[in-house]
Design a protein around this motif. Sequence first.
Motif, PDB file in Angstrom:
ATOM      1  N   UNK A 140       0.858  -1.177   0.000  1.00 57.33           N
ATOM      2  CA  UNK A 140       0.000   0.000   0.000  1.00 57.33           C
ATOM      3  C   UNK A 140       0.898   1.233   0.000  1.00 57.33           C
ATOM      4  N   UNK A 141       0.581   2.169  -0.868  1.00 57.35           N
ATOM      5  CA  UNK A 141       1.339   3.400  -1.001  1.00 57.35           C
ATOM      6  C   UNK A 141       0.586   4.529  -0.302  1.00 57.35           C
ATOM      7  N   UNK A 142       1.250   5.228   0.621  1.00 62.88           N
ATOM      8  CA  UNK A 142       0.649   6.302   1.401  1.00 62.88           C
ATOM      9  C   UNK A 142       1.416   7.602   1.196  1.00 62.88           C
ATOM     10  N   UNK A 143       0.694   8.720   1.228  1.00 59.06           N
ATOM     11  CA  UNK A 143       1.280  10.059   1.317  1.00 59.06           C
ATOM     12  C   UNK A 143       1.108  10.559   2.741  1.00 59.06           C
ATOM     13  N   UNK A 144       2.068  11.313   3.236  1.00 57.19           N
ATOM     14  CA  UNK A 144       1.953  11.916   4.561  1.00 57.19           C
ATOM     15  C   UNK A 144       1.998  13.425   4.380  1.00 57.19           C
ATOM     16  N   UNK A 145       0.953  14.103   4.850  1.00 58.43           N
ATOM     17  CA  UNK A 145       0.884  15.555   4.750  1.00 58.43           C
ATOM     18  C   UNK A 145       1.595  16.204   5.930  1.00 58.43           C
ATOM     19  N   UNK A 146       1.776  17.507   5.859  1.00 58.70           N
ATOM     20  CA  UNK A 146       2.420  18.250   6.933  1.00 58.70           C
ATOM     21  C   UNK A 146       1.663  18.108   8.253  1.00 58.70           C
ATOM     22  N   UNK A 147       0.359  17.915   8.176  1.00 58.30           N
ATOM     23  CA  UNK A 147      -0.453  17.738   9.383  1.00 58.30           C
ATOM     24  C   UNK A 147      -0.326  16.316   9.941  1.00 58.30           C
ATOM     25  N   UNK A 148       0.559  15.499   9.386  1.00 57.38           N
ATOM     26  CA  UNK A 148       0.824  14.108   9.779  1.00 57.38           C
ATOM     27  C   UNK A 148      -0.331  13.180   9.420  1.00 57.38           C
ATOM     28  N   UNK A 149      -1.211  13.628   8.562  1.00 54.58           N
ATOM     29  CA  UNK A 149      -2.347  12.817   8.131  1.00 54.58           C
ATOM     30  C   UNK A 149      -1.910  11.931   6.963  1.00 54.58           C
ATOM     31  N   UNK A 150      -2.002  10.586   7.122  1.00 50.03           N
ATOM     32  CA  UNK A 150      -1.658   9.717   5.990  1.00 50.03           C
ATOM     33  C   UNK A 150      -2.842   9.578   5.034  1.00 50.03           C
ATOM     34  N   UNK A 151      -2.543   9.549   3.741  1.00 54.69           N
ATOM     35  CA  UNK A 151      -3.558   9.380   2.709  1.00 54.69           C
ATOM     36  C   UNK A 151      -3.179   8.146   1.900  1.00 54.69           C
ATOM     37  N   UNK A 152      -4.070   7.136   1.895  1.00 56.25           N
ATOM     38  CA  UNK A 152      -3.800   5.914   1.135  1.00 56.25           C
ATOM     39  C   UNK A 152      -4.080   6.182  -0.335  1.00 56.25           C
ATOM     40  N   UNK A 153      -3.063   5.946  -1.154  1.00 51.10           N
ATOM     41  CA  UNK A 153      -3.209   6.192  -2.581  1.00 51.10           C
ATOM     42  C   UNK A 153      -3.639   4.950  -3.340  1.00 51.10           C
ATOM     43  N   UNK A 154      -2.912   3.856  -3.159  1.00 50.21           N
ATOM     44  CA  UNK A 154      -3.185   2.700  -3.992  1.00 50.21           C
ATOM     45  C   UNK A 154      -2.598   1.440  -3.397  1.00 50.21           C
ATOM     46  N   UNK A 155      -3.029   0.316  -3.947  1.00 50.45           N
ATOM     47  CA  UNK A 155      -2.461  -0.992  -3.645  1.00 50.45           C
ATOM     48  C   UNK A 155      -1.781  -1.494  -4.900  1.00 50.45           C
ATOM     49  N   UNK A 156      -0.720  -2.237  -4.712  1.00 48.10           N
ATOM     50  CA  UNK A 156      -0.047  -2.860  -5.839  1.00 48.10           C
ATOM     51  C   UNK A 156       0.525  -4.192  -5.391  1.00 48.10           C
ATOM     52  N   UNK A 157       0.805  -5.061  -6.329  1.00 48.52           N
ATOM     53  CA  UNK A 157       1.270  -6.397  -5.978  1.00 48.52           C
ATOM     54  C   UNK A 157       2.780  -6.488  -5.877  1.00 48.52           C
ATOM     55  N   UNK A 158       3.516  -5.492  -6.363  1.00 45.03           N
ATOM     56  CA  UNK A 158       4.975  -5.572  -6.287  1.00 45.03           C
ATOM     57  C   UNK A 158       5.553  -4.300  -5.671  1.00 45.03           C
ATOM     58  N   UNK A 159       6.617  -4.479  -4.919  1.00 46.97           N
ATOM     59  CA  UNK A 159       7.292  -3.349  -4.273  1.00 46.97           C
ATOM     60  C   UNK A 159       7.930  -2.428  -5.327  1.00 46.97           C
ATOM     61  N   UNK A 160       8.421  -3.008  -6.398  1.00 52.88           N
ATOM     62  CA  UNK A 160       9.069  -2.211  -7.442  1.00 52.88           C
ATOM     63  C   UNK A 160       8.080  -1.241  -8.082  1.00 52.88           C
ATOM     64  N   UNK A 161       6.847  -1.710  -8.314  1.00 50.85           N
ATOM     65  CA  UNK A 161       5.834  -0.827  -8.901  1.00 50.85           C
ATOM     66  C   UNK A 161       5.477   0.301  -7.939  1.00 50.85           C
ATOM     67  N   UNK A 162       5.399  -0.005  -6.646  1.00 46.22           N
ATOM     68  CA  UNK A 162       5.114   1.036  -5.661  1.00 46.22           C
ATOM     69  C   UNK A 162       6.241   2.050  -5.599  1.00 46.22           C
ATOM     70  N   UNK A 163       7.482   1.598  -5.660  1.00 49.58           N
ATOM     71  CA  UNK A 163       8.621   2.523  -5.645  1.00 49.58           C
ATOM     72  C   UNK A 163       8.674   3.351  -6.928  1.00 49.58           C
ATOM     73  N   UNK A 164       8.293   2.754  -8.047  1.00 46.65           N
ATOM     74  CA  UNK A 164       8.265   3.488  -9.320  1.00 46.65           C
ATOM     75  C   UNK A 164       7.311   4.661  -9.259  1.00 46.65           C
ATOM     76  N   UNK A 165       6.174   4.465  -8.615  1.00 43.94           N
ATOM     77  CA  UNK A 165       5.190   5.539  -8.540  1.00 43.94           C
ATOM     78  C   UNK A 165       5.629   6.594  -7.556  1.00 43.94           C
TER      79      UNK A 165
END
Length: 156
Positions: A131-156
């Motif tokens: 699962x790929x998450x963004x963290x905002x300055x307010x420390x709020x995590x936002x879930x962006x997407x799921x993927x089956x491989x770590x390489x694809x998550x790192x690419x994004x």
Amino acid sequence: MPKLNEVLRPRPGLLVIRQTRIEPTLKTLAGLGITGMVAWFEYSTNITSHLFVVGLHLAILAFLLLILLFGLALIFSGILQLIQPVEHHFDNRNKSYLRNSKMIARFDEIEDFYIRRRTSSSNGGQSTWYQLFLVLRSRKPIKLMKTTSRERALEL
């Protein structure tokens, strides 16, 4: 394993992550299955006809109603996601992150991103996804997407 999200680059400087139809379909089917099991249990035991006999039956009925409401919530949220899929837009021109055409954050408000590895085991098999998450300055995590491989998550 099917892709849970599409990644599009319609123009330079714009990245779009669009939810595919697999996840909402599975959510709707799970809700239908839960609702069907509760209905089958009620039909086979006829528990509502013995409602006022013992207080335990009332507790069982309340539990079944909670499960039924959970199944209905899954059905309705899955149908809503099928009608209007979630889209994440990262626009480099405007320096902004939009979800379903609503402004969520500017690029300078994004602190970090992280990847969480999740596993589940069933019937002797084990599946892993990321699962790929963004963290905002307010420390709020936002879930962006799921993927089956770590390489694809790192690419994004």
